[in-house]
Scaffold this motif. Structure first.
Motif, mmCIF file in Angstrom:
data_model
loop_
_atom_site.group_PDB
_atom_site.id
_atom_site.type_symbol
_atom_site.label_atom_id
_atom_site.label_comp_id
_atom_site.label_asym_id
_atom_site.label_seq_id
_atom_site.Cartn_x
_atom_site.Cartn_y
_atom_site.Cartn_z
ATOM 1 N N PHE A 151 0.812 -1.213 0.000
ATOM 2 C CA PHE A 151 0.000 0.000 0.000
ATOM 3 C C PHE A 151 0.850 1.270 0.000
ATOM 4 O O PHE A 151 0.314 2.370 0.037
ATOM 5 N N GLY A 152 2.168 1.103 -0.008
ATOM 6 C CA GLY A 152 3.063 2.247 -0.151
ATOM 7 C C GLY A 152 3.355 2.996 1.125
ATOM 8 O O GLY A 152 4.329 3.747 1.185
ATOM 9 N N LYS A 153 2.551 2.835 2.127
ATOM 10 C CA LYS A 153 2.732 3.476 3.428
ATOM 11 C C LYS A 153 1.862 2.732 4.423
ATOM 12 O O LYS A 153 1.046 1.875 4.050
ATOM 13 N N ASN A 154 2.017 3.019 5.670
ATOM 14 C CA ASN A 154 1.190 2.399 6.698
ATOM 15 C C ASN A 154 -0.253 2.870 6.543
ATOM 16 O O ASN A 154 -0.506 4.079 6.359
ATOM 17 N N VAL A 155 -1.187 1.941 6.610
ATOM 18 C CA VAL A 155 -2.607 2.247 6.490
ATOM 19 C C VAL A 155 -3.356 1.435 7.536
ATOM 20 O O VAL A 155 -2.751 0.682 8.303
ATOM 21 N N GLY A 156 -4.651 1.552 7.576
ATOM 22 C CA GLY A 156 -5.435 0.752 8.509
ATOM 23 C C GLY A 156 -6.900 0.769 8.144
ATOM 24 O O GLY A 156 -7.406 1.755 7.597
ATOM 25 N N GLY A 157 -7.584 -0.331 8.424
ATOM 26 C CA GLY A 157 -9.007 -0.414 8.132
ATOM 27 C C GLY A 157 -9.416 -1.834 7.827
ATOM 28 O O GLY A 157 -8.820 -2.799 8.324
ATOM 29 N N THR A 158 -10.428 -2.015 7.000
ATOM 30 C CA THR A 158 -10.916 -3.330 6.615
ATOM 31 C C THR A 158 -10.637 -3.574 5.142
ATOM 32 O O THR A 158 -10.934 -2.752 4.284
ATOM 33 N N VAL A 159 -10.049 -4.735 4.860
ATOM 34 C CA VAL A 159 -9.660 -5.094 3.503
ATOM 35 C C VAL A 159 -10.869 -5.640 2.739
ATOM 36 O O VAL A 159 -11.714 -6.339 3.287
ATOM 37 N N LYS A 160 -10.889 -5.307 1.439
ATOM 38 C CA LYS A 160 -11.871 -5.880 0.524
ATOM 39 C C LYS A 160 -11.136 -6.569 -0.615
ATOM 40 O O LYS A 160 -10.195 -6.015 -1.173
ATOM 41 N N VAL A 161 -11.575 -7.776 -0.947
ATOM 42 C CA VAL A 161 -10.981 -8.526 -2.046
ATOM 43 C C VAL A 161 -12.094 -8.901 -3.016
ATOM 44 O O VAL A 161 -13.078 -9.549 -2.628
ATOM 45 N N ASP B 166 -9.364 -10.108 -8.792
ATOM 46 C CA ASP B 166 -9.157 -9.011 -9.736
ATOM 47 C C ASP B 166 -9.264 -7.640 -9.091
ATOM 48 O O ASP B 166 -9.517 -6.636 -9.751
ATOM 49 N N GLY B 167 -9.043 -7.576 -7.784
ATOM 50 C CA GLY B 167 -9.014 -6.270 -7.133
ATOM 51 C C GLY B 167 -8.937 -6.394 -5.626
ATOM 52 O O GLY B 167 -9.596 -7.248 -5.034
ATOM 53 N N VAL B 168 -8.094 -5.563 -5.023
ATOM 54 C CA VAL B 168 -7.981 -5.483 -3.563
ATOM 55 C C VAL B 168 -8.024 -4.003 -3.191
ATOM 56 O O VAL B 168 -7.414 -3.161 -3.861
ATOM 57 N N SER B 169 -8.735 -3.682 -2.139
ATOM 58 C CA SER B 169 -8.792 -2.300 -1.651
ATOM 59 C C SER B 169 -8.955 -2.304 -0.148
ATOM 60 O O SER B 169 -9.079 -3.365 0.485
ATOM 61 N N LEU B 170 -8.965 -1.131 0.405
ATOM 62 C CA LEU B 170 -9.077 -0.965 1.860
ATOM 63 C C LEU B 170 -10.080 0.125 2.167
ATOM 64 O O LEU B 170 -10.038 1.207 1.563
ATOM 65 N N ASP B 171 -10.991 -0.154 3.092
ATOM 66 C CA ASP B 171 -11.821 0.904 3.667
ATOM 67 C C ASP B 171 -11.017 1.519 4.809
ATOM 68 O O ASP B 171 -10.874 0.907 5.879
ATOM 69 N N PHE B 172 -10.462 2.698 4.582
ATOM 70 C CA PHE B 172 -9.609 3.354 5.569
ATOM 71 C C PHE B 172 -10.450 3.710 6.790
ATOM 72 O O PHE B 172 -11.413 4.469 6.718
ATOM 73 N N GLY B 173 -10.082 3.134 7.955
ATOM 74 C CA GLY B 173 -10.934 3.264 9.131
ATOM 75 C C GLY B 173 -10.452 4.216 10.200
ATOM 76 O O GLY B 173 -11.180 4.497 11.153
ATOM 77 N N ALA B 174 -9.208 4.702 10.071
ATOM 78 C CA ALA B 174 -8.692 5.626 11.085
ATOM 79 C C ALA B 174 -9.362 6.987 10.953
ATOM 80 O O ALA B 174 -10.015 7.280 9.950
ATOM 81 N N VAL B 175 -9.191 7.820 11.982
ATOM 82 C CA VAL B 175 -9.853 9.138 12.086
ATOM 83 C C VAL B 175 -11.275 9.065 11.528
ATOM 84 O O VAL B 175 -11.618 9.730 10.551
ATOM 85 N N PRO B 176 -12.136 8.250 12.131
ATOM 86 C CA PRO B 176 -13.436 7.932 11.532
ATOM 87 C C PRO B 176 -14.386 9.113 11.417
ATOM 88 O O PRO B 176 -15.329 9.064 10.621
ATOM 89 N N LYS B 177 -14.163 10.166 12.188
ATOM 90 C CA LYS B 177 -15.058 11.311 12.148
ATOM 91 C C LYS B 177 -14.672 12.342 11.092
ATOM 92 O O LYS B 177 -15.394 13.324 10.892
ATOM 93 N N ALA B 178 -13.524 12.118 10.434
ATOM 94 C CA ALA B 178 -13.035 13.082 9.451
ATOM 95 C C ALA B 178 -13.573 12.728 8.073
ATOM 96 O O ALA B 178 -13.317 11.644 7.556
ATOM 97 N N GLU B 179 -14.305 13.655 7.464
ATOM 98 C CA GLU B 179 -14.791 13.419 6.105
ATOM 99 C C GLU B 179 -13.633 13.315 5.128
ATOM 100 O O GLU B 179 -13.641 12.490 4.223
ATOM 101 N N ASN B 180 -12.626 14.162 5.330
ATOM 102 C CA ASN B 180 -11.417 14.150 4.505
ATOM 103 C C ASN B 180 -10.223 14.105 5.441
ATOM 104 O O ASN B 180 -9.817 15.129 5.982
ATOM 105 N N PRO B 181 -9.638 12.930 5.675
ATOM 106 C CA PRO B 181 -8.529 12.840 6.626
ATOM 107 C C PRO B 181 -7.332 13.706 6.276
ATOM 108 O O PRO B 181 -6.529 14.033 7.144
ATOM 109 N N ALA B 182 -7.189 14.085 4.997
ATOM 110 C CA ALA B 182 -6.036 14.886 4.583
ATOM 111 C C ALA B 182 -6.241 16.380 4.788
ATOM 112 O O ALA B 182 -5.307 17.160 4.572
#
Length: 748
Positions: A117-127, A226-242
């Motif tokens: 994922f190129g950097k540390n991430v967190g959440g629930t994986v989808k395959v 044919d695809g893997v992604s992540l539902d990013f779960g950290a800072v859950p109250k932030a609409e835009n974590p960035a």
């Protein structure tokens, strides 16, 4: 590491330096990361020799702009005893055909497909699974924050590869360093229903921090992915974590990256309060993070110590994480929910447990950490200072007074007036085992008493203030009388171990005002001469004769030392870069290693994670430089509750400029400074409802100073009725009102 051929076995040299976040290969697969997306070919995280540009802080942000995150590359594809058919990059999504994983036996023979994922991430994986054999094998996902501790070879992580290939160890005690890994409690299982394919399978449990996800199978059969992604779960109250409320930028690219990695580390530790880990697991129990933090609002987030583990709220970690949150995301609700949950756990005698009482493991440590009672007081004081929320402090005032009374009761047992936790059985310490009368603990307590004196004055308990203040002075005097070694020029670890002069003792003595200017200079000089190693500052000098006190690298006291070096008075005119050098060395080393985006729980003398595969590589208490860079290098600090009064006192070091914004209850304070041959120019804009102190460094020179073009300091005294002063190191101008101002020093 480059993408391996489809049928090429996985080969990894454990002695090699793990790649950083900028070394990922493959194609960029997600647009949801901010401008600092891993896999980019330019920008501060990827471009050698990148030069920071004023105002361009967004490219440093590591948090995603949305909630869907995709891996950026395939790290490796190893068929082992099975097969991998098709292009492994199909797992990144967007391809014309899937990649097929074929297993001919159990998980020890399964192919392994590892995504980065190129950097540390967190959440629930989808395959996304497009097809499977009639009787499909189990599909598992393993997680690791680094390649170094992803268990691929049989001997890795005490045998973990045979049970959970590709995982590091997130759970206690199975697989703890030195403990055999006997069953899989780290991988997550995705249930396949062959009658309902194609389908996107969603992990039922989150994983708090990882960079690498490894797919493997258990049982004979095949699965098309044919695809893997992540539902990013950290800072859950932030609409835009960035979307940060506060930011920092300077002329030094590495220091900038350190600031944003610290902010992102705390974000990766911010989760809903019902996602804690309840330890210990029963033998055979699968990984899960779904326990409720006691006394926390279930509808709000909290800030855990680490995303991977422990996933509980700790007093000491909050001492760093809360200011980081105030200064970057302004996530006050998560801080308050965390502090309240801990305050509500106070025991009848006033003792406050160090961490969330989630599970038997934490109950077993109920009274272990007396040190953390001092952090409870400090954290509530800091919250008041940054937010100005007097009502919140008054709500917990009874708990504050009882906690202080508990500490005072322990101190009262010593005829010399110093705390030791021996008799109360609360000697737990982050760095070494000592139940003596420590400089470190007593310096923290002296600061607590000063904080309580100030809080007493604003909460209607003025009569108590003088008592707290007088006891603070008494504790400081006792520390200097009992624990200062005049010959060595440093503070002893404790009365019982006088031959050790640790980092925490000396740095906190400076920070808390126990040390006078001369003692501070000598103590910091001692640390620099005796306790610095190739990767930063050791907890104690390697030459310490006591064999039980071993040196290693610890981020919490390293933050203390960094901050103490920035705070220490020096009017010699020589530029002291020691604090910036320590940041670049210790925290820069971490960013040069996997996962290259977040900071570690601890490091051993070789510069590797301190408890191997169990080490959290996204640990909030390691984010201290984010605080120091804003409050001491840019220089913006609250001096009154909620920034009703503030100070901007920049430490320029070898930097040529710095700028940033700081969230306050009144609106953002903007500040920037530029250092040149002719002096320093400080620009500041503050909202209404605030009054400030602005300062420019003298660098040991005679300087005149103008405020908004009017001379306020002629080189030796204030002029024109200005409230200006100097201590030889800075020229200060007080009572600066709201609005935009320019303070300029002129040499000669």
């Amino acid at each position: 590491m480059a993408l391996l051929g489809v049928l090429t076995p996985f080969v990894w040299d454990a002695s090699a330096t793990p790649p950083t976040a900028t070394a990922a290969t493959g194609t960029q697969s997600s647009s949801t990361f901010g401008a600092a997306a891993a896999g980019e070919q330019s920008g501060p995280w990827a471009e050698d020799g990148y030069r920071p540009r004023p105002g361009q802080w967004q490219p440093y942000v590591l948090a995603p702009t949305g909630r869907t995150v995709k891996p950026v590359s395939v790290l490796s594809a190893d068929p082992r005893g099975g097969e991998i058919k098709g292009d492994p990059k199909a797992a990144l999504g967007g391809g014309d055909s899937p990649v097929r994983l074929v297993s001919k036996g159990d998980r020890t023979l399964s192919p392994l497909l590892t995504l980065d994922f190129g950097k540390n991430v967190g959440g629930t994986v989808k395959v996304r699974v497009s097809g499977a054999s009639e009787t499909p094998p189990e599909l598992h996902v393993c997680f690791s924050e680094s390649q170094l501790y992803a268990a691929f070879d049989p001997e890795d992580n005490n045998g973990q590869a045979a049970h959970a290939p590709g995982c590091d160890t997130a759970n206690i005690w199975n697989g703890y360093p030195g403990v055999p890994y006997t069953y899989d409690n780290d991988s997550h299982t995705l249930e396949i229903d062959p009658a309902n394919l194609p389908a996107t399978l969603t992990d039922t449990q989150l994983r708090g921090a990882f960079r690498y996800a490894t797919l493997f199978l258990d049982g004979e059969g095949w699965v098309d992915v044919d695809g893997v992604s992540l539902d990013f779960g950290a800072v859950p109250k932030a609409e835009n974590p960035a979307a940060y409320d506060g930011w920092f930028l300077s002329s030094d690219n590495e220091l900038n990256k350190i600031w944003y990695a610290g902010a992102y580390t705390v974000q990766l530790n911010t989760w809903m309060s019902n996602t804690a880990k309840k330890w210990p697991y029963e033998p055979g129990e699968a990984d899960h993070a779904d326990a409720q933090v006691p006394h926390a609002d279930p509808n709000e987030a909290v800030i855990f110590d680490g995303g991977k583990r422990d996933r509980i709220v700790w007093q000491g970690d909050l001492a760093v994480q809360a200011p980081v949150a105030y200064l970057s995301t302004d996530d006050v609700p998560a801080v308050e929910n965390s502090l309240s949950s801990l305050a509500a756990q106070q025991l009848p005698d006033g003792y406050v447990p160090a961490a969330s009482l989630v599970g038997q493991h934490n109950q077993n440590e109920l009274r272990v950490y007396g040190e953390y009672v001092t952090w409870f007081i400090h954290n509530l004081y800091t919250h008041w200072l940054y937010t100005g929320d007097q009502e919140y402090v008054e709500r917990w005032w009874p708990q504050l007074t009882r906690a202080t009374a508990w500490l005072e009761g322990v101190r009262a047992d010593d005829p010399k007036g110093l705390i030791s936790f021996q008799e109360v059985g609360s000697c737990g310490h982050y760095g070494y085992s000592d139940c003596g009368h420590e400089t470190y603990i007593n310096a923290l307590y002296a600061r607590n008493l000063e904080q309580m004196a100030r809080l007493a004055r604003v909460t209607g308990h003025k009569a108590d203030a003088s008592g707290y203040a007088s006891r603070a002075a008494a504790v400081k005097d006792a520390i200097n009388e009992e624990l200062w070694d005049e010959e060595t020029g440093a503070y002893r670890l404790s009365r019982e171990i006088p031959g050790a002069y640790p980092q925490d003792a000396n740095a906190t003595a400076v920070l808390t005002g126990v040390a006078d200017d001369e003692q501070a200079t000598r103590a910091l000089d001692y640390l620099r001469r005796n306790s610095w190693g190739p990767y930063g500052a050791y907890t104690v000098s390697p030459s310490t004769p006591n064999a039980s006190i071993r040196p290693f690298y610890e981020p919490l006291p390293s933050w203390f030392e960094t901050s103490a070096r920035l705070e220490a008075t020096d009017s010699s005119g020589e530029v002291d870069n020691s604090a910036l050098d320590l940041m670049r060395t210790f925290w820069g080393h971490q960013l040069s290693q996997d996962p290259g985006s977040t900071f570690w729980e601890k490091a051993d003398p070789s510069g590797n994670p301190g408890i191997k595969q169990f080490t959290s590589l996204a640990h909030g208490w390691a984010s201290g430089p984010t605080v120091a860079l804003t409050t001491q290098v840019l220089g913006v600090q609250p001096t009154g509750p909620g920034y009703s009064s503030y100070a901007i006192v920049p430490n320029t070091g070898d930097l040529t400029w710095a700028q940033g914004e700081v969230p306050t209850p009144h609106g953002n304070i903007s500040a920037s400074w530029r250092a040149g041959r002719d002096g320093v120019v400080l620009k500041a804009t503050a909202p209404s409802g605030t009054v400030g102190r602005l300062a420019v460094p003298t660098r040991g020179e005679r300087v005149s100073v103008t405020l908004d073009g009017r001379t306020v300091w002629d080189g030796s005294r204030a002029v024109g009725g200005a409230r200006a002063s100097s201590d030889g190191e800075f020229v200060y101008v007080d009572a600066v009102g709201a609005g935009h101002h320019v303070l300029r020093s002129h040499l000669g």
